[in-house]
Design a protein around this motif. Structure first.
Motif, mmCIF file in Angstrom:
data_model
loop_
_atom_site.group_PDB
_atom_site.id
_atom_site.type_symbol
_atom_site.label_atom_id
_atom_site.label_comp_id
_atom_site.label_asym_id
_atom_site.label_seq_id
_atom_site.Cartn_x
_atom_site.Cartn_y
_atom_site.Cartn_z
ATOM 1 N N LEU A 3 0.818 -1.209 0.000
ATOM 2 C CA LEU A 3 0.000 0.000 0.000
ATOM 3 C C LEU A 3 0.850 1.256 0.000
ATOM 4 O O LEU A 3 1.905 1.294 0.619
ATOM 5 C CB LEU A 3 -0.884 0.000 1.243
ATOM 6 C CG LEU A 3 -2.047 -0.965 1.145
ATOM 7 C CD1 LEU A 3 -2.637 -1.202 2.507
ATOM 8 C CD2 LEU A 3 -3.100 -0.394 0.207
ATOM 9 N N GLN A 4 0.343 2.266 -0.680
ATOM 10 C CA GLN A 4 1.002 3.552 -0.605
ATOM 11 C C GLN A 4 0.792 4.125 0.785
ATOM 12 O O GLN A 4 -0.207 3.885 1.433
ATOM 13 C CB GLN A 4 0.412 4.521 -1.630
ATOM 14 C CG GLN A 4 0.818 4.182 -3.042
ATOM 15 C CD GLN A 4 0.452 5.274 -4.013
ATOM 16 O OE1 GLN A 4 -0.045 6.308 -3.608
ATOM 17 N NE2 GLN A 4 0.705 5.038 -5.276
ATOM 18 N N GLY A 5 1.790 4.894 1.239
ATOM 19 C CA GLY A 5 1.645 5.568 2.527
ATOM 20 C C GLY A 5 0.434 6.485 2.478
ATOM 21 O O GLY A 5 0.166 7.112 1.472
ATOM 22 N N LYS A 6 -0.317 6.509 3.580
ATOM 23 C CA LYS A 6 -1.512 7.360 3.642
ATOM 24 C C LYS A 6 -1.076 8.808 3.795
ATOM 25 O O LYS A 6 -0.410 9.151 4.776
ATOM 26 C CB LYS A 6 -2.307 6.961 4.880
ATOM 27 C CG LYS A 6 -3.603 6.261 4.617
ATOM 28 C CD LYS A 6 -4.349 6.122 5.942
ATOM 29 C CE LYS A 6 -5.407 5.062 5.866
ATOM 30 N NZ LYS A 6 -6.086 4.885 7.162
ATOM 31 N N LYS A 7 -1.443 9.635 2.873
ATOM 32 C CA LYS A 7 -1.087 11.052 2.969
ATOM 33 C C LYS A 7 -2.237 11.913 2.475
ATOM 34 O O LYS A 7 -2.955 11.525 1.565
ATOM 35 C CB LYS A 7 0.152 11.366 2.115
ATOM 36 C CG LYS A 7 1.449 10.822 2.651
ATOM 37 C CD LYS A 7 2.596 11.192 1.720
ATOM 38 C CE LYS A 7 3.826 10.374 2.021
ATOM 39 N NZ LYS A 7 4.473 10.728 3.279
ATOM 40 N N LEU A 8 -2.355 13.101 3.034
ATOM 41 C CA LEU A 8 -3.329 14.072 2.537
ATOM 42 C C LEU A 8 -2.663 14.930 1.467
ATOM 43 O O LEU A 8 -2.238 16.060 1.718
ATOM 44 C CB LEU A 8 -3.848 14.935 3.689
ATOM 45 C CG LEU A 8 -4.855 14.231 4.595
ATOM 46 C CD1 LEU A 8 -5.099 15.032 5.857
ATOM 47 C CD2 LEU A 8 -6.171 14.005 3.857
ATOM 48 N N ILE A 9 -2.542 14.363 0.263
ATOM 49 C CA ILE A 9 -1.906 15.090 -0.835
ATOM 50 C C ILE A 9 -2.730 14.892 -2.103
ATOM 51 O O ILE A 9 -3.724 14.154 -2.111
ATOM 52 C CB ILE A 9 -0.462 14.592 -1.082
ATOM 53 C CG1 ILE A 9 -0.448 13.098 -1.446
ATOM 54 C CG2 ILE A 9 0.408 14.837 0.134
ATOM 55 C CD1 ILE A 9 0.896 12.577 -1.913
ATOM 56 N N ASN A 10 -2.322 15.573 -3.174
ATOM 57 C CA ASN A 10 -2.912 15.329 -4.485
ATOM 58 C C ASN A 10 -1.899 14.522 -5.298
ATOM 59 O O ASN A 10 -1.456 13.486 -4.827
ATOM 60 C CB ASN A 10 -3.276 16.664 -5.136
ATOM 61 C CG ASN A 10 -4.316 17.418 -4.301
ATOM 62 O OD1 ASN A 10 -5.398 16.901 -4.072
ATOM 63 N ND2 ASN A 10 -3.982 18.610 -3.828
ATOM 64 N N PRO B 216 -6.351 0.310 5.851
ATOM 65 C CA PRO B 216 -5.181 0.998 5.310
ATOM 66 C C PRO B 216 -5.503 1.983 4.187
ATOM 67 O O PRO B 216 -4.658 2.796 3.839
ATOM 68 C CB PRO B 216 -4.294 -0.137 4.807
ATOM 69 C CG PRO B 216 -5.186 -1.305 4.679
ATOM 70 C CD PRO B 216 -6.296 -1.133 5.666
ATOM 71 N N GLU B 217 -6.687 1.918 3.608
ATOM 72 C CA GLU B 217 -7.028 2.887 2.567
ATOM 73 C C GLU B 217 -8.301 3.654 2.912
ATOM 74 O O GLU B 217 -8.993 4.149 2.043
ATOM 75 C CB GLU B 217 -7.156 2.190 1.215
ATOM 76 C CG GLU B 217 -5.830 1.646 0.750
ATOM 77 C CD GLU B 217 -5.764 1.521 -0.759
ATOM 78 O OE1 GLU B 217 -6.774 1.146 -1.370
ATOM 79 O OE2 GLU B 217 -4.691 1.797 -1.319
ATOM 80 N N GLN B 218 -8.599 3.711 4.220
ATOM 81 C CA GLN B 218 -9.807 4.405 4.651
ATOM 82 C C GLN B 218 -9.474 5.667 5.439
ATOM 83 O O GLN B 218 -8.435 5.745 6.097
ATOM 84 C CB GLN B 218 -10.644 3.488 5.547
ATOM 85 C CG GLN B 218 -11.259 2.324 4.799
ATOM 86 C CD GLN B 218 -12.070 1.453 5.730
ATOM 87 O OE1 GLN B 218 -11.693 1.209 6.868
ATOM 88 N NE2 GLN B 218 -13.201 0.986 5.239
ATOM 89 N N ILE B 219 -10.371 6.617 5.385
ATOM 90 C CA ILE B 219 -10.270 7.792 6.240
ATOM 91 C C ILE B 219 -11.611 8.007 6.921
ATOM 92 O O ILE B 219 -12.636 7.490 6.477
ATOM 93 C CB ILE B 219 -9.872 9.063 5.466
ATOM 94 C CG1 ILE B 219 -10.892 9.396 4.386
ATOM 95 C CG2 ILE B 219 -8.496 8.899 4.854
ATOM 96 C CD1 ILE B 219 -10.605 10.698 3.673
#
Lengths: 460, 460
Positions: A3-10, B216-219
């Motif tokens: 999985l990609q790291g969870k980030k608040l980005i575009n 892991p892919e949830q917010i």
């Protein structure tokens, strides 16, 4: 699938330019050069146009270290900051653009962290700028204390200590000193500073997968700020043990990285690496100050605790120590409008504690202690046994209660009950008139109000 | 075995008192009451002793929200902050101790987040203080916009908007206003503010295990600041989409939580929840400002981006909007020494961009574009094919190179090469004199210097 790291980005490619746009929206004194995506330069809105009448102080490097370096642009600190892409040195042209934008007749000091890419790109930009007629000086910061010498051809890395060098140089420039004098003060500061970090997690680059390099109970000591593996991986310790270890490394008599001995004065910087809560940084500061003073005989003049030079979303911290003297303290205390420099650390500290005010009347019963225990009646003995059994049951239920509470609330019900029950057992020995059942109930209420807080406390 | 959350702490029971000790070590203007562990009160060192000649402004609540509330103590903001244990309201006695320590003849305003425990404990402390002769007013802040009405008996929760109310009240008190006037300004501010949060991770209480509530892919949208489950769980989105959604909720015409319409002025606060890098907060600010201005017709007067009211180590952010007017802006812009209030957001913004300075001479070839493409020689065609093949190979190798680089370096080698190769393919179409092989090599070097940065760029 990893999985990609969870980030608040575009788009991961846009993180740096979008960061700069948000930074400039937030801080009114900042502007950026209109050269995206190649040129990523933040500068003082009041210092552009070639008419700046003080020495310009420019720093920068790869991005991913926010708020460094752009957050330290402001009167009294950096005049401009040059950002590369994430963890990549900025190209020569953007460094040149920054120099041209803010350098006046007093010249420009470049403060460079000791990485090959930064030295090459900033060095070439400096040569080019000189050929255009600018006065340029460079100071390299290599404050890393994690690895013993020899450290290969690249030498010691530049870490969070660079921020203190920015502040010293920026204040010296603001005071109107010449380029040579500003450079000399920055060099002096760079030779007096040492840093070492500890990570709880590895940073994840935007759009890439999260590394599983570090196990769930491991920490990494002596890391770099680009996700480079640290000098050692060890089991998670209490922060007190971690701080002791890091200070020992920084102040090692073997490496002699820092010109600090018993009787020296120093300032301390506790730096979060990106995802570290303020609470944990302050707990580390709490340990580091007395450790330096009592174990090493070093007088701690100032403490800077916060998030200064990060490694994206890494959890952990670094500790920086800089030998201080009159002049360095004056530079560090000088006012600045740089947004990420901490407010309120300047000046000398009064006593940390103030006595709790006494209530105006002695009506409160909380602090009364039974001078002499009465012989317990049969009823008193039963009450004592009952309270003890109930309290012990609550103590045993702590984890279950926390677990149940976490389904519907904040998961601390068990801990709160545990605290109340423990205090009741304690106060029962000295404060409860157990022969008087009604009085005892009131006394239990008083104990609960005192220690439990939350909603349970006040309802008790 | 379920693992405890990784934290840099000592005994989980000591996190709050150790945080306070570190905070007071860091900021010279702060003291704490000598009543640990029950009484956890931070106060202005210059306002103690009953001689304080302005309205005292006190706030507080459960801990775990650092830097709130103790980080907002300082001239121009809070006079004292009362901390409970993690996520638990402080007991009455410690609130009373804070009131007694800093309240003078002008009286005291208590600013309380809307939680049952806080309302009960602060309310009882206020009654007790009044009975001791103190003048006390209370203002409750409930700025949560996540849940539609009805919201049950407890009403809207107090979130990060409380910080703006602290600032307005603190500045009003500092200006010498009476208790009634300070309370009126705080109430006015509390009625003009709305907040909603989004979490990438659930917070972990000290000494407890980490929840696996969030995939892991949830917010989580519309969360509380105590780890309470949010209003909804959705798939991870770009931050632009998240910001759009949150603003829509806050400004909903259905709930009418905020007295803001097209043509209103407002201030914006982007708040990190504890483990959110500055980079991500700024990227959110970059989206929120034009969204408010262009989509909602709201003039954004000020932007505050940082970490103000956290939920331990939660990753994510909250957005707060407060309707602004002349008086509120004056209060928000007023100087304060509170360490966690941001520096440099005050005043009006000049244009964000500044043009890139032109080089002093036109000697640089970077920007030259071939006015007309020459017919390619056979050698030119071969060179074009070779460059294209090599560049495409590098583009294909991006992920592998990143992966290999992450073993020895910072894991961005592939991304850097990709950027260079893409730019070469682009510039080849318009800028390379392909019939001149030596010239083309120089031109490739120029492309690489321009876009690649890092060490590869300069070596290119």
């Amino acid at each position: 699938m990893a999985l990609q790291g969870k980030k608040l980005i575009n788009n991961p490619d846009d993180v740096v330019t979008e960061f700069i746009e948000g930074l400039v929206e937030t801080y009114q004194g900042l502007q950026y050069l209109d050269g995206f995506p190649e040129i990523k330069v933040v500068l003082r809105a009041d210092a552009v146009g070639g008419a700046y009448d003080k020495v310009a102080v420019i720093s920068g490097g790869g991005s991913g270290h926010e708020p460094a370096h752009a957050g330290f642009v402001g009167p009294g600190m950096l005049t401009a900051a040059v950002s590369g892409d994430v963890f990549a040195s900025p190209p020569v042209d953007s460094i040149l653009a920054a120099i041209r934008a803010v350098t006046g007749t007093m010249g420009c000091l470049l403060i460079i962290k000791n990485y090959t890419g930064d030295r090459l790109n900033f060095g070439l930009a400096a040569e080019q700028a000189k050929s255009e007629g600018y006065k340029i000086e460079m100071v390299i910061v290599g404050d890393d204390c994690a690895l013993p010498p020899p450290r290969g051809i690249a030498g010691r890395r530049g870490l969070a200590g660079t921020i203190l060098v920015h502040k010293v140089a920026g204040a010296a420039a603001d005071a109107g000193l010449s380029l040579a004098d500003v450079a000399a003060e920055a060099k002096h500061a760079s030779e007096a500073v040492g840093t070492m970090g500890v990570a709880l997690s590895v940073c994840t680059l935007p759009g890439q997968v999260t590394s599983d390099r570090l196990g769930p109970e491991q920490i990494e000591l002596g890391l770099g700020i680009h996700g480079e593996p640290g000098a050692a991986v060890v089991e998670l310790q209490t922060v007190d043990v971690v701080v002791e270890h890091v200070l020992k490394q920084i102040l090692s008599q073997e490496t002699q990285y820092l010109p600090i001995t018993r009787g020296s004065n120093a300032v301390l910087l506790i730096n979060g690496l990106g995802a570290t809560p303020v609470m944990e940084l302050m707990i580390a500061a709490r340990k580091a100050v007395p450790e330096l003073q009592l174990e090493y005989g070093i007088a701690v003049d100032r403490v800077y605790t916060g998030t200064f030079m990060t490694s994206l979303d890494m959890a952990g911290l670094s500790i920086t120590i800089m030998r201080s003297d009159e002049n360095i303290l004056q530079r560090l205390d000088a006012p600045t409008k740089a947004p990420a420099w901490p407010v309120g650390s300047e000046g000398n500290r009064p006593p940390a504690k103030f006595p709790v005010p006494v209530p105006p009347s002695p009506s409160m019963k909380d602090d009364e202690i039974l001078s002499e225990r009465q012989e317990l009646s049969k009823q008193g003995c039963m009450l004592e046994a009952a309270i003890e059994a109930a309290a012990k049951e609550l103590i045993d239920l702590k984890d279950n209660l926390n677990d149940w509470d976490s389904k519907v609330g904040d998961g601390d019900c068990g801990t709160t009950m545990y605290r109340g029950a423990t205090a009741i057992l304690e106060d029962m020995k000295t404060r409860y008139h157990l022969n008087d059942a009604a009085g005892t109930v009131n006394e239990i209420g008083s104990t609960i109000r005192k220690v439990m807080g939350g909603t349970s406390g006040i309802l008790g």
